[in-house]
Write a protein that holds these residues in place. Sequence first.
Motif, mmCIF file in Angstrom:
data_model
loop_
_atom_site.group_PDB
_atom_site.id
_atom_site.type_symbol
_atom_site.label_atom_id
_atom_site.label_comp_id
_atom_site.label_asym_id
_atom_site.label_seq_id
_atom_site.Cartn_x
_atom_site.Cartn_y
_atom_site.Cartn_z
ATOM 1 N N ILE A 1 -9.522 29.119 -25.495
ATOM 2 C CA ILE A 1 -9.469 29.529 -24.096
ATOM 3 C C ILE A 1 -8.036 29.999 -23.827
ATOM 4 N N THR A 2 -7.890 31.118 -23.152
ATOM 5 C CA THR A 2 -6.566 31.716 -22.972
ATOM 6 C C THR A 2 -6.168 31.807 -21.510
ATOM 7 N N GLN A 3 -4.865 31.822 -21.280
ATOM 8 C CA GLN A 3 -4.325 32.091 -19.945
ATOM 9 C C GLN A 3 -3.065 32.931 -20.110
ATOM 10 N N TYR A 4 -2.947 33.916 -19.249
ATOM 11 C CA TYR A 4 -1.800 34.821 -19.251
ATOM 12 C C TYR A 4 -0.820 34.367 -18.186
ATOM 13 N N LEU B 1 -13.905 35.225 -29.528
ATOM 14 C CA LEU B 1 -14.590 33.939 -29.367
ATOM 15 C C LEU B 1 -15.473 33.625 -30.566
ATOM 16 N N ALA C 1 -9.382 26.951 -15.806
ATOM 17 C CA ALA C 1 -8.776 28.106 -15.122
ATOM 18 C C ALA C 1 -8.052 27.703 -13.842
ATOM 19 N N LYS D 1 -9.930 37.897 -25.033
ATOM 20 C CA LYS D 1 -10.998 37.493 -24.113
ATOM 21 C C LYS D 1 -12.350 38.077 -24.543
ATOM 22 N N THR D 2 -12.361 38.776 -25.670
ATOM 23 C CA THR D 2 -13.573 39.456 -26.117
ATOM 24 C C THR D 2 -14.523 38.497 -26.843
ATOM 25 N N SER D 3 -15.762 38.900 -26.950
ATOM 26 C CA SER D 3 -16.737 38.103 -27.697
ATOM 27 C C SER D 3 -16.362 38.060 -29.183
ATOM 28 N N TYR E 1 -3.643 39.748 -24.467
ATOM 29 C CA TYR E 1 -4.389 38.712 -23.743
ATOM 30 C C TYR E 1 -5.847 39.130 -23.574
ATOM 31 N N TRP E 2 -6.074 40.356 -23.109
ATOM 32 C CA TRP E 2 -7.452 40.806 -22.893
ATOM 33 C C TRP E 2 -8.203 40.984 -24.210
#
Length: 192
Positions: free
Chosen positions: A79-82, A120, A43, A115-117, A111-112
């Motif tokens: 793993i994500t980045q906006y 993943l 991050a 980010k959820t379970s 993007y969000w």
Amino acid sequence: MEQRKLGDVIASANTGGDAIQKVPIVDYDTGIKCARVGDITNAREYASWAFCNASKSVYYNYKLQAGDILVTRTATLGITQYIAKDISAVYNNGLIRLKVNDTNALPLYIYWAMKTSDFLNYINQMNSATSVRPNMKIDYLLNYQLSIPSIEEQTQFTNTVEPLMNAISLNNDEILKLSEFQAIILTTLSSR
């Protein structure tokens, strides 16, 4: 809410430039930074990414723009980045860049959703299916099923989240500047 594949709302998805041939890291300021797997996994903010050497055509092909979503496809998957604004940076081949089709979905909402379970867990299925170092294929990523609310609901969500993300980013930039300032002061004091 509608269930759709991630690929249904993506305008384009591709891996970045070859880390050795097309976007090699250098130890001097070229004006172009490079996002790498370690940057996304840890991050790291844009200001701390390394500089790279990239030709004009490579820069044009891999330039990061507002609304892009980066996803790690090697090492730690998913793993994500906006990317909130246009930046002078490219990304290497350990990452997948997604460009969202704005008529179907908003990039920040997607993007969000990644980010959820649930997302993943989907990515972890790939991790557990192989005994070798994982390397996620774009097709696997684009087959992820997600819930897409109406554009109005997505807009409501992003209008709430975006100011918070901007504030966090500004705070991180300030922390980095203060750390650099502290290092200068300590170096100056220790040389006396």
